[in-house]
Design a protein around this motif. Structure first.
Motif, PDB file in Angstrom:
ATOM      1  N   ASP A  84       0.844  -1.186   0.000  1.00 55.61           N
ATOM      2  CA  ASP A  84       0.000   0.000   0.000  1.00 55.61           C
ATOM      3  C   ASP A  84       0.887   1.246   0.000  1.00 55.61           C
ATOM      4  O   ASP A  84       1.976   1.258   0.589  1.00 55.61           O
ATOM      5  N   TYR A  85       0.413   2.293  -0.643  1.00 55.80           N
ATOM      6  CA  TYR A  85       1.216   3.516  -0.781  1.00 55.80           C
ATOM      7  C   TYR A  85       1.578   4.142   0.561  1.00 55.80           C
ATOM      8  O   TYR A  85       2.616   4.804   0.695  1.00 55.80           O
ATOM      9  N   GLU A  86       0.740   3.939   1.591  1.00 54.80           N
ATOM     10  CA  GLU A  86       1.040   4.500   2.912  1.00 54.80           C
ATOM     11  C   GLU A  86       2.038   3.654   3.690  1.00 54.80           C
ATOM     12  O   GLU A  86       2.578   4.105   4.697  1.00 54.80           O
ATOM     13  N   LEU A  87       2.288   2.447   3.236  1.00 58.73           N
ATOM     14  CA  LEU A  87       3.154   1.519   3.965  1.00 58.73           C
ATOM     15  C   LEU A  87       4.433   1.180   3.221  1.00 58.73           C
ATOM     16  O   LEU A  87       5.378   0.644   3.801  1.00 58.73           O
ATOM     17  N   ALA A  88       4.480   1.508   1.935  1.00 55.32           N
ATOM     18  CA  ALA A  88       5.609   1.101   1.093  1.00 55.32           C
ATOM     19  C   ALA A  88       6.946   1.646   1.584  1.00 55.32           C
ATOM     20  O   ALA A  88       7.997   1.039   1.354  1.00 55.32           O
ATOM     21  N   GLU A  89       6.922   2.781   2.281  1.00 52.50           N
ATOM     22  CA  GLU A  89       8.185   3.369   2.757  1.00 52.50           C
ATOM     23  C   GLU A  89       8.930   2.432   3.703  1.00 52.50           C
ATOM     24  O   GLU A  89      10.161   2.490   3.799  1.00 52.50           O
ATOM     25  N   LYS A  90       8.200   1.554   4.397  1.00 50.96           N
ATOM     26  CA  LYS A  90       8.857   0.609   5.302  1.00 50.96           C
ATOM     27  C   LYS A  90       9.699  -0.405   4.531  1.00 50.96           C
ATOM     28  O   LYS A  90      10.752  -0.837   5.003  1.00 50.96           O
ATOM     29  N   VAL A  91       9.227  -0.773   3.351  1.00 48.25           N
ATOM     30  CA  VAL A  91       9.990  -1.677   2.491  1.00 48.25           C
ATOM     31  C   VAL A  91      11.073  -0.904   1.750  1.00 48.25           C
ATOM     32  O   VAL A  91      12.203  -1.389   1.595  1.00 48.25           O
ATOM     33  N   GLU A  92      10.736   0.283   1.317  1.00 46.63           N
ATOM     34  CA  GLU A  92      11.700   1.118   0.592  1.00 46.63           C
ATOM     35  C   GLU A  92      12.965   1.335   1.424  1.00 46.63           C
ATOM     36  O   GLU A  92      14.079   1.364   0.881  1.00 46.63           O
ATOM     37  N   ALA A  93      12.791   1.447   2.740  1.00 48.66           N
ATOM     38  CA  ALA A  93      13.927   1.703   3.624  1.00 48.66           C
ATOM     39  C   ALA A  93      14.930   0.553   3.653  1.00 48.66           C
ATOM     40  O   ALA A  93      16.096   0.758   4.013  1.00 48.66           O
ATOM     41  N   VAL A  94      14.506  -0.652   3.266  1.00 48.65           N
ATOM     42  CA  VAL A  94      15.395  -1.821   3.354  1.00 48.65           C
ATOM     43  C   VAL A  94      15.542  -2.539   2.018  1.00 48.65           C
ATOM     44  O   VAL A  94      16.104  -3.630   1.962  1.00 48.65           O
ATOM     45  N   ARG A  95      15.076  -1.949   0.936  1.00 45.61           N
ATOM     46  CA  ARG A  95      15.012  -2.667  -0.336  1.00 45.61           C
ATOM     47  C   ARG A  95      16.381  -3.093  -0.841  1.00 45.61           C
ATOM     48  O   ARG A  95      16.495  -4.083  -1.576  1.00 45.61           O
ATOM     49  N   ASP A  96      17.440  -2.382  -0.458  1.00 45.42           N
ATOM     50  CA  ASP A  96      18.783  -2.764  -0.911  1.00 45.42           C
ATOM     51  C   ASP A  96      19.347  -3.939  -0.121  1.00 45.42           C
ATOM     52  O   ASP A  96      20.397  -4.477  -0.482  1.00 45.42           O
ATOM     53  N   ASP A  97      18.651  -4.340   0.951  1.00 45.42           N
ATOM     54  CA  ASP A  97      19.159  -5.402   1.824  1.00 45.42           C
ATOM     55  C   ASP A  97      18.291  -6.655   1.798  1.00 45.42           C
ATOM     56  O   ASP A  97      18.420  -7.517   2.668  1.00 45.42           O
ATOM     57  N   VAL A  98      17.410  -6.748   0.795  1.00 43.39           N
ATOM     58  CA  VAL A  98      16.526  -7.907   0.700  1.00 43.39           C
ATOM     59  C   VAL A  98      16.611  -8.486  -0.720  1.00 43.39           C
ATOM     60  O   VAL A  98      17.042  -7.798  -1.659  1.00 43.39           O
ATOM     61  N   PRO A  99      16.215  -9.738  -0.910  1.00 39.43           N
ATOM     62  CA  PRO A  99      16.322 -10.370  -2.228  1.00 39.43           C
ATOM     63  C   PRO A  99      15.211  -9.995  -3.201  1.00 39.43           C
ATOM     64  O   PRO A  99      15.180 -10.475  -4.325  1.00 39.43           O
ATOM     65  N   THR A 100      14.309  -9.143  -2.788  1.00 34.10           N
ATOM     66  CA  THR A 100      13.147  -8.785  -3.593  1.00 34.10           C
ATOM     67  C   THR A 100      13.552  -8.038  -4.868  1.00 34.10           C
ATOM     68  O   THR A 100      14.411  -7.157  -4.839  1.00 34.10           O
ATOM     69  N   GLU A 101      12.892  -8.397  -5.972  1.00 36.76           N
ATOM     70  CA  GLU A 101      13.215  -7.823  -7.265  1.00 36.76           C
ATOM     71  C   GLU A 101      12.062  -7.017  -7.864  1.00 36.76           C
ATOM     72  O   GLU A 101      12.268  -6.137  -8.702  1.00 36.76           O
ATOM     73  N   VAL A 102      10.839  -7.338  -7.456  1.00 42.01           N
ATOM     74  CA  VAL A 102       9.651  -6.692  -8.014  1.00 42.01           C
ATOM     75  C   VAL A 102       8.957  -5.908  -6.905  1.00 42.01           C
ATOM     76  O   VAL A 102       8.662  -6.454  -5.836  1.00 42.01           O
ATOM     77  N   PHE A 103       8.686  -4.627  -7.156  1.00 40.51           N
ATOM     78  CA  PHE A 103       8.048  -3.761  -6.168  1.00 40.51           C
ATOM     79  C   PHE A 103       6.836  -3.102  -6.812  1.00 40.51           C
ATOM     80  O   PHE A 103       6.962  -2.345  -7.776  1.00 40.51           O
ATOM     81  N   ILE A 104       5.651  -3.400  -6.265  1.00 40.22           N
ATOM     82  CA  ILE A 104       4.402  -2.884  -6.825  1.00 40.22           C
ATOM     83  C   ILE A 104       3.632  -2.156  -5.727  1.00 40.22           C
ATOM     84  O   ILE A 104       3.467  -2.678  -4.619  1.00 40.22           O
TER      85      ILE A 104
END
Length: 537
Positions: free
Chosen positions: A110-130
């Motif tokens: 969700d757009y209100e929660l995505a910042e929590k993932v954005e803060a760690v996106r360089d440290d996780v194996p995730t490749e797709v962000f929607i």
């Protein structure tokens, strides 16, 4: 005949038999039929497949109770990918642990929660962000609507087996590290069948999503309510005024509510002239420790709702018992409160026992205390990557049963009633809080020499964390730090709901001869004016 039990069958049935009927009232104001929900899920499946998502890949969803969460769940599972819903109250570092532990390939947030993932996106194996609103989301996120817009709703559906893991739900457990509860098509399907029966779900229900969908897939309601073809009203949060208005406007017939939510509704009702139902009769399910009798009485006698008290854990589906045993009470009898305050009896096909330390069943006298253990087809497969924890959970006191960690009695009718907790877990407002994690955090403060965290009674949350702190100064009257400073310290280092809300400075903690802290003594003192040492959170 053997037909595999697959979670995808629930949406398949809804779109086949109720395709033209209203399925979802979205938080955006849109309304979707089951045919439309199904097509949107299909297009998401195709889009994820185009982005390399395959059977067995984990896809996480971080979202309040919106239609996006529901569509994402089915869009993921139709690929045989593993649906991994995330608790939106966690901190970025908590999400980082989970995204790595589950090896998550894609995140839908969700757009209100995505910042929590954005803060760690360089440290996780995730490749797709929607995101469901990329324009309102910082970072490089694809937009959900753009992702599925114009996509052919055709994808390669893999061969799936009912023994395949299809969802991972994370629970705090008894330590600070979350455990990934691995659940199969079979466990999810049978649990959904059971709640359809025990919660009386029918196709003419209108279900209000007050219960977070991330909580064990909304207690299995994303399957059961969908499969029965009922209407679902989505929410972005809990607001008592909005809930009561929506119950009237949408003729809501069923909702789930933690005791905390019930208290919010009662408080609003007492101060406002409002109607508590539309044209439909309302029933409400609440879980865990029973609400106080006064709450049940108000909900039933003044709201006119029918309350169902259920019990379980993330590892068990979650639901395994219900006190809705009408042969033991009359709907208008005062005796019903004594029954509804128990955890009740096991669901169909569910074996619930209370056993002593030797694994023997305790006497059904309402006095003898043992641990609740359970065996049933809705119980989890295992913990992700934690074989020792799995082994202990299923074989501690008695072999082959999941051990709930709750201490209880059984009465002459077989009704189970929780008396205390074996685990050092605090359940506040329906959320699990690890006392160990809190203690570890406070130990980092230079003015804290020793600390023990226990649940303290709270009118608002049922339970709330309380810290008994031995200050580094050794003098509880001159601790060198204030209660507010320690509260702030935990709030800055943990998710907000985990923060310590009460602090008491002491000269020493009660311990055994071997130095183990006797938390039971602290709990006993803290709860001496309460009916039991279990809160209503």
């Amino acid at each position: 005949m053997h037909k595999p039990l697959l979670t995808t069958q629930f949406l398949d049935r809804a779109r086949r038999d109720y395709g033209s009927h209203e399925a979802v009232v979205a938080t955006t104001g849109e309304r979707f039929t089951y045919e439309e929900v199904g097509e949107r899920a299909d297009r998401l499946s195709a889009a994820l497949q185009d982005r390399g998502i395959e059977k067995g890949d984990s896809v996480a969803v971080l979202d309040p109770n919106t239609h996006y969460q529901l569509e994402a769940a089915y869009g993921i599972m139709q690929l045989g990918a593993i649906h991994t819903p995330l608790n939106y109250r966690l901190l970025p570092e908590d999400l980082e642990y989970i995204l790595n532990d589950a090896e998550v390939r894609a995140v839908i947030a969700d757009y209100e929660l995505a910042e929590k993932v954005e803060a760690v996106r360089d440290d996780v194996p995730t490749e797709v962000f929607i995101s469901n609103d990329a324009d309102a989301t910082d970072g490089e996120w694809e937009d959900f609507e753009a992702v599925i817009d114009g996509v052919d709703p055709v994808y390669d559906e893999p061969e799936m087996d009912e023994a395949d893991v299809i969802t991972i739900n994370y629970t705090s457990g008894t330590t600070g590290d979350p455990k990934g509860v691995m659940r199969t098509h079979r466990t999810e399907t049978i649990h959904a069948y059971l709640i359809s029966i025990h919660q009386d779900i029918t196709d003419d229900d209108t279900y209000l999503w007050t219960l977070p969908m991330f909580h064990v897939n909304g207690w299995g309601h994303i399957y059961a309510v969908t499969g029965m073809g009922a209407k679902q009203v989505c929410t972005r949060g809990i607001d008592a005024e909005w809930i009561l208005e929506t119950i009237n406007e949408e003729d809501v017939s069923y909702l789930c509510a933690a005791p905390t939510v019930l208290n919010m509704l009662l408080d609003y009702y007492e101060n406002h002239d409002v109607s508590t139902s539309g044209d439909a009769d309302v029933r409400v399910a609440t879980a865990g420790s029973a609400p106080p009798e006064a709450t049940i009485r108000t909900v039933e006698d003044e709201f006119g709702w029918y309350l169902k008290h259920v019990y379980g854990a993330t590892e068990t589906g979650p639901l395994i018992t219900s006190s809705d045993a009408r042969r033991y009470f009359e709907d208008d009898s005062e005796d019903r409160f004594a029954v509804k305050k128990t955890q009740g009896i096991g669901y169909l096909g569910t074996e619930v026992r209370v056993v002593d330390e030797d694994g023997n069943d305790v006497a059904e006298d309402g006095q003898s205390i043992g641990e609740i253990v359970v065996r049933g087809n809705q119980v989890m497969d295992r913990y992700l990557g934690k074989p020792e924890a799995t082994e202990e959970a299923f074989n501690d006191r008695v072999e082959g049963y999941y051990h709930m960690g709750d201490l209880a009695t059984v009465d002459e009718n077989g009704m189970v009633q929780i008396q205390d907790r074996k685990k050092d877990i605090i359940i506040s407002g329906g959320e699990n809080i690890s006392s160990i994690e809190l203690e570890d955090t406070l130990f980092e403060h230079p003015e804290v020499s020793d600390v023990a965290i226990i649940p303290a009674p709270s009118d608002e949350w049922g339970e709330t964390p309380k810290a008994f702190v031995v200050p580094a100064s050794g003098d509880p009257d001159a601790p060198g730090v204030s209660e507010d400073e320690l509260t702030k310290f935990t709030r800055e280092n943990l998710a907000s709901y985990k923060m310590v809300r009460r602090v008491e400075f002491v000269a020493e903690l009660p311990t055994t001869a071997t130095g183990k802290v006797q938390k039971y003594e602290l709990r006993e003192r803290e709860w001496e004016d309460e009916d039991s040492m279990v809160g209503q959170g």
